[in-house]
Every structure is written in C-alpha cells, then in structure tokens.
Design a protein around this motif. Sequence first.
Motif, PDB file in Angstrom:
ATOM      1  N   VAL A  56       0.926  -1.057  -0.195  1.00 15.00           N
ATOM      2  CA  VAL A  56       0.066  -0.095  -0.159  1.00 15.00           C
ATOM      3  C   VAL A  56       0.777   1.235  -0.108  1.00 15.00           C
ATOM      4  N   ASP A  57       0.307   2.387  -0.293  1.00  9.45           N
ATOM      5  CA  ASP A  57       0.785   3.822  -0.149  1.00  9.45           C
ATOM      6  C   ASP A  57       0.772   4.090   1.280  1.00  9.45           C
ATOM      7  N   VAL A  58       1.736   4.934   1.687  1.00  6.10           N
ATOM      8  CA  VAL A  58       1.795   5.390   3.139  1.00  6.10           C
ATOM      9  C   VAL A  58       1.011   6.624   3.404  1.00  6.10           C
ATOM     10  N   ASP A  59       0.588   7.294   2.541  1.00  7.54           N
ATOM     11  CA  ASP A  59      -0.005   8.751   2.627  1.00  7.54           C
ATOM     12  C   ASP A  59      -1.494   8.502   2.866  1.00  7.54           C
ATOM     13  N   MET A  60      -1.734   7.512   3.822  1.00 14.90           N
ATOM     14  CA  MET A  60      -3.119   7.042   4.141  1.00 14.90           C
ATOM     15  C   MET A  60      -3.532   6.672   5.143  1.00 14.90           C
ATOM     16  N   PRO A  85      -5.088  14.281   2.788  1.00 19.65           N
ATOM     17  CA  PRO A  85      -4.795  15.432   2.023  1.00 19.65           C
ATOM     18  C   PRO A  85      -3.488  15.654   2.045  1.00 19.65           C
ATOM     19  N   LYS A  86      -2.637  15.906   1.051  1.00 20.06           N
ATOM     20  CA  LYS A  86      -1.177  16.349   1.262  1.00 20.06           C
ATOM     21  C   LYS A  86      -0.952  17.558   0.678  1.00 20.06           C
ATOM     22  N   ASN A  87       0.013  18.352   1.139  1.00 18.72           N
ATOM     23  CA  ASN A  87       0.316  19.556   0.584  1.00 18.72           C
ATOM     24  C   ASN A  87       1.451  19.341  -0.690  1.00 18.72           C
TER      25      ASN A  87
END
Length: 297
Positions: free
Chosen positions: A154-158, A288-290
């Motif tokens: 998986v992605d980590v930005d989760m 949400p990521k900047n």
Amino acid sequence: FLEDLLQVKLPRMIYTKPQILKPSRSDVLTMTPWFAPIVWEGTYNSEILNEQFRRRNVTVGLTVFAIKKYVVFLKKFLETAEMYFMVGHRVNYYIFTDRPEEVPKVALKEGRNVVVLQVQNYPRWQEISMRRMELISNFSQQRFINEVSYLVCVDVDMRFNDQVGVEILSNLFGTLHPGFYAAERQSFTYERRPASQAYVPSDEGDFYYAGGFFGGTVMEVYMLTKKCHEAMMVDKANGIEAIWHDESHLNKYFVYYKPTKILSPEYLWDDNMGRPEILKKRRFLALPKNHAAIRNK
Ligand code: 2GW
Ligand code: MN
C-alpha cells in the motif's frame, strides 16, 4: 505453507443463512465475469472468514514505503493499522525507508511486528514510487516467502478508518481506483502509447486499478512486482516512462493476469470524490497532502 493446502474444519457457528433469492447487494457488481468476488460491505461474513484464517494461523505482511519526508505519514498509518488492519491475525509491517531512525515507535498488539528495511533514496519521485516494484520483488524472494503467507502492498499517505480484514485475501488482488469505478473503458487512464510496455489498447481492460493497494500470496506478488519492474526497465532503456508510473504497469499486468479477488473503492477512498450512496464504509483513506511542501526534497 502447508496450512494453505487443505480446507480447515470450522466449529459450530450461528449466523443467518445466505439467501439465494435475496442477493446481499443489488446496487453494485459483486462478481467479475471470471468469477473473482468484488468485495463490498454486506457481501461477506467476517466471522466465518476470521475463523478460517485464524485456524490456518495465517501471517499477513503489509509493505509500505516511507522515503525522505514521507516518514511523517508513518505514525498515523501504523496507529490506525493497529486499530483496523487484520485485527486478531498475525501481521508483519515491512517498512522500507532511508531514514530508519525516524520510524516512530508505535505500541503493537500481540502477534504483530514492525520490520524496518533500510533502502536507498532516489532523486526523482517517480523513481521512488516505481522502485517499490523492484524492492518488493527482491524481498519477496529473499525474505517474505519465509515469513508470511500473503502480502498487502500500500501507499503510506493514507490512514485506516474502518476494518480491513481477511476478506481481502486471495491469490492475487487489486483495488478499484476511487476515481474510475463508474467510468467507461475509454476514460481509464491506462498508458495509451504502444511504445510503452504498459500499453493497453482502447478495446481492452476490465477496470482501472489503484497503484496504492494490491496484494496476494507471496508467489503471486513476487511475479507481479518482478514483471512490472522488468517492464519499467525496458521502458527506461527505450526512453519512455508510463503516464502513471507503477500504476500503469500494474493495470497492464491485471489485464492479462486477472486478479482472483477485487476490492471495492471502500478499500481506497479519497474524500475528494464525495460520499456516494453505494459506499457503506470508508476503510482506507487518502490523506490530503500539501504537494509542494511534502514532495521533492
Ligand atoms: C515524493 C514526491 C512526489 C511523489 C511521491 C514522493 C514520495 C513517495 C516520497 O518522497 N517518498 C515516498 O516514500 N513515496 C512513496 O511512494 C510513498 O509510499 C507513497 O505513498 C508512494 C506513492 O507516492 P504518492 O503517494 O505521493 O503518490 P500518489 O498518491 O499520487 O500515488 C498514486 O500514483 C503513484 C504513481 O504515480 C503510485 O502508483 C501510487 O501507488 C498511487 O497511489
Ligand atoms: Mn498516495
């Protein structure tokens, strides 16, 4: 893993029986034409599934990459995984990072371990994302095959926001991308240039799968990641890079190696897509990521 070769005997269990004349969901497709289940809330009984996987004493590996600034995502990722990911089962978290000292210490429940794997950084972010395929395939052969039955990548930005359990496990599984589950084939953002190894002709393809959630047995994930990595190396030698990087290659792979199970967008949701009626749970959510602040360091 011998425990995977035989059906396990279940104890006496009390539950409402399945009803042939009352499908559990009539608003969504729950089976592909090649008989792979599509996992939606309401379609499965987690009591039965948990018994089966517990009796097999299955261990699940969760791979996640946190290179450079993306280590900031690890704390929430691990804390929420402890609440919702494979609760009651054995889990190894495999954290690939170039900053091992910045991996947060998170309290783990019994039967769950963190394994930190130090890897190099790549200057281009596309490369960071794409090299995951190479690393997962190498570590599958060398290590994961001896330690776990299944891998979940998986992605980590989760963050986990609801149960993600053994209902997802199968030989080879992918996840419907939240932006395309209702889309027509021609709007799938497959790689459309024949020069790329990720090319998918406009009259092929079943679904558009998300790059951020796939898995299966270690053998199947080894094959998938090896083939995707090799295809990316051919592209590189030919001076071409697929439009959505590793995600394009994953999508190409799944056209010809059909997944044996498919996860609904409950398993990779992004609140930017709203809250459609069909979505009963939001189990794993994009943060949400900047983009400017977090990316390209
Ligand atoms: C840095 C700058 C720009 C983009 C990514 C990165 C970066 C990514 C990074 O500095 N460090 C890092 O560890 N990563 C890892 O790559 C991390 O695990 C992250 O979740 C993953 C994919 O990057 P991400 O999440 O920023 O890209 P998304 O959310 O747009 O990902 C989708 O598209 C990607 C390909 O472009 C992948 O297929 C991904 O699986 C998709 O979800
Ligand atoms: Mn992401």
